[in-house]
Design an enzyme around this catalytic site. Sequence first.
Site, short mmCIF file in Angstrom:
data_model
loop_
_atom_site.label_atom_id
_atom_site.label_comp_id
_atom_site.label_asym_id
_atom_site.label_seq_id
_atom_site.Cartn_x
_atom_site.Cartn_y
_atom_site.Cartn_z
N ARG A 199 0.85 -1.20 0.00
CA ARG A 199 0.00 0.00 0.00
C ARG A 199 0.88 1.24 0.00
O ARG A 199 1.65 1.45 0.91
CB ARG A 199 -0.93 0.02 1.21
N GLU A 216 4.81 7.02 2.26
CA GLU A 216 5.62 5.80 2.41
C GLU A 216 5.00 4.68 1.60
O GLU A 216 3.85 4.76 1.16
CB GLU A 216 5.72 5.39 3.88
N ASN A 234 4.03 0.80 2.19
CA ASN A 234 3.89 -0.24 3.21
C ASN A 234 3.99 -1.60 2.56
O ASN A 234 3.24 -1.90 1.62
CB ASN A 234 2.52 -0.12 3.88
N SER A 293 -3.01 -2.24 6.97
CA SER A 293 -4.31 -2.55 7.56
C SER A 293 -5.44 -1.80 6.87
O SER A 293 -5.24 -1.02 5.95
CB SER A 293 -4.28 -2.23 9.05
N LYS A 303 12.06 2.77 5.47
CA LYS A 303 12.09 4.19 5.13
C LYS A 303 13.44 4.58 4.53
O LYS A 303 13.53 5.47 3.69
CB LYS A 303 11.72 5.02 6.35
N LYS A 353 12.56 10.16 10.77
CA LYS A 353 11.93 8.84 10.82
C LYS A 353 12.93 7.73 11.12
O LYS A 353 13.93 7.60 10.41
CB LYS A 353 11.25 8.52 9.48
N GLU A 378 7.58 0.81 11.78
CA GLU A 378 6.25 0.90 11.17
C GLU A 378 5.20 0.96 12.26
O GLU A 378 5.47 0.60 13.40
CB GLU A 378 5.97 -0.37 10.34
N GLY A 379 4.01 1.36 11.88
CA GLY A 379 2.88 1.20 12.79
C GLY A 379 2.39 2.46 13.45
O GLY A 379 1.47 2.43 14.26
N ARG A 429 -7.72 7.94 4.75
CA ARG A 429 -7.78 8.21 6.19
C ARG A 429 -7.60 9.71 6.38
O ARG A 429 -6.82 10.34 5.68
CB ARG A 429 -6.64 7.48 6.92
#
Length: 481
Positions: A126, A145, A147, A152, A310, A368, A372-373, A457
């Site tokens: 993604r 970024e 993923n 999710s 990253k 960064k 992740e997350g 989002r």
Amino acid sequence: MDTVSKKLSQFLEQRSADQVVLDAVDYAICNGIVMRTRLKPTSSDVVQHAPFTLLPSPVPKNLYEQAISVQKDFNFLMHAISQDPEFMKSAFSTIIHSDDFTRRLFEIYETALLEKPKKTAMAIIRSDYMFNKTDESEPSLKQIEVNMIASSFGGIGTEKTRSLHGYTLRHAGFEDVATSLPQNKALQNLAQSIVNAWDLYGDNSAVVVFVITEIENNIFDQRALEFRICEIQPDIVVKRYTLTQISELGDHDDDGNMVINDQKVGFVYYRAGYSPDHYHSEKEWDARLLLDTSTAINCPCVAHQLVGAKKMQQILSQPNMVERFIKDRNSVKRIRDTFVGFYGLEMGSAGDESIQKVLQHPENYVLKPQLEGGGNNLYNDEMVAKLKEVGEDDRRCSYIVMEKIRPMTVQSIIVRSEAGYDIPTPVEGVSELGIYGYIIVKGDQILHNSIAGHLLRTKSSHHNDGGVASGVAVLDSPMLY
Ligand code: ADP
Ligand code: MG
């Protein structure tokens, strides 16, 4: 855009707006846009709806189309990098000395490459973007970024959220706007992609394993995918295990197949394994190595997980890096057009200069780590403090600096459980668009390269970091204009 804003203001003036909120909440619960609660994160006996925007948010149609049009380029690029061991080694050479987690992943990558170089693997990818708007000019699409693991909200944030917004718009009297919501078949396509990969494994008795964490707040997002897989192909049995359980119950058989609890595993889908917190001891690392070196199709394999680092984004932004893997100039341009500026913090004068540049204008950058997350990036004062702390030694190599994107703002009404459902008040929001794609590969051969759908989002603009699971962003869907 004007008509969209006008409609939103009209809508807010309607005295019935609060009733629309209550109806939307029921619709969300009834259609499974739900999460476990913070108080009972290990049990499904009490659930709440996931936070969402009451109405879909305006997204420039040309930028949505641009994001779709570059997805297969990114899918291809990510795989091509993973097939270049020399490049991988040099890309990760500085990080693995200072970042233990990346080093452990890299060791598994090297072992798997040696033992199973031509293995079939799948990646659900993604790519996330914001709509950068610096001045009076039109907004542009800029990548946040890529993923490569555990992306999710394909389960509850795509088809289901689109239909929630369709319902809300029709219910509020905006049937015409409902037609500007693009189709979103992400859940179906991702489930189908897993069925396809399992088919390729070629053993009807083999199970699909979801690798999960002990506490899964967002379990219904995973379950939605699982149940859709089983609807498409009822022969598939999906099992859910933590890495700890896999180390206790699993091993290779004599032919190198992964067997867990006496069941052969055909396909492994990771919703865990992307954070150091998921590896409590050597056991979990053993499990990861077993899975990656077995015949089971991993989604993602550790090589694909690593290219999502990253650090890789920062390296790709340098001259001739994308070009090393992609010869088609149009494809390179599509990819490069989405990049902002990055800086590596390697030891030496170039890294020193980057740090100086950032310290002079911290408001223009994000720091960064290779994690992740959500909730790991550093901004402003925290970024400055961290740079001062790690700037003198090689710990700084495990960070990258990214230019800050200034996303265009939208008006959003955020509907959050536990906040009560008073008369809705709009906030200034910023949206992040994700495009899902997937690849199924065998060694350097790409068997499938597809686009699966999208995710929007939105978060209140005063938050720096994002993430729905981390409680900042909320589910949304694009209304194209
Ligand atoms: P994670 O792996 O934790 O999701 P991201 O790189 O996606 O890390 O960053 C988390 C969030 O921080 C994003 O969803 C976005 O809201 C914000 N963010 C990240 N990079 C930038 C940037 N360059 N400019 C502005 N906001 C950013
Ligand atoms: Mg992210």
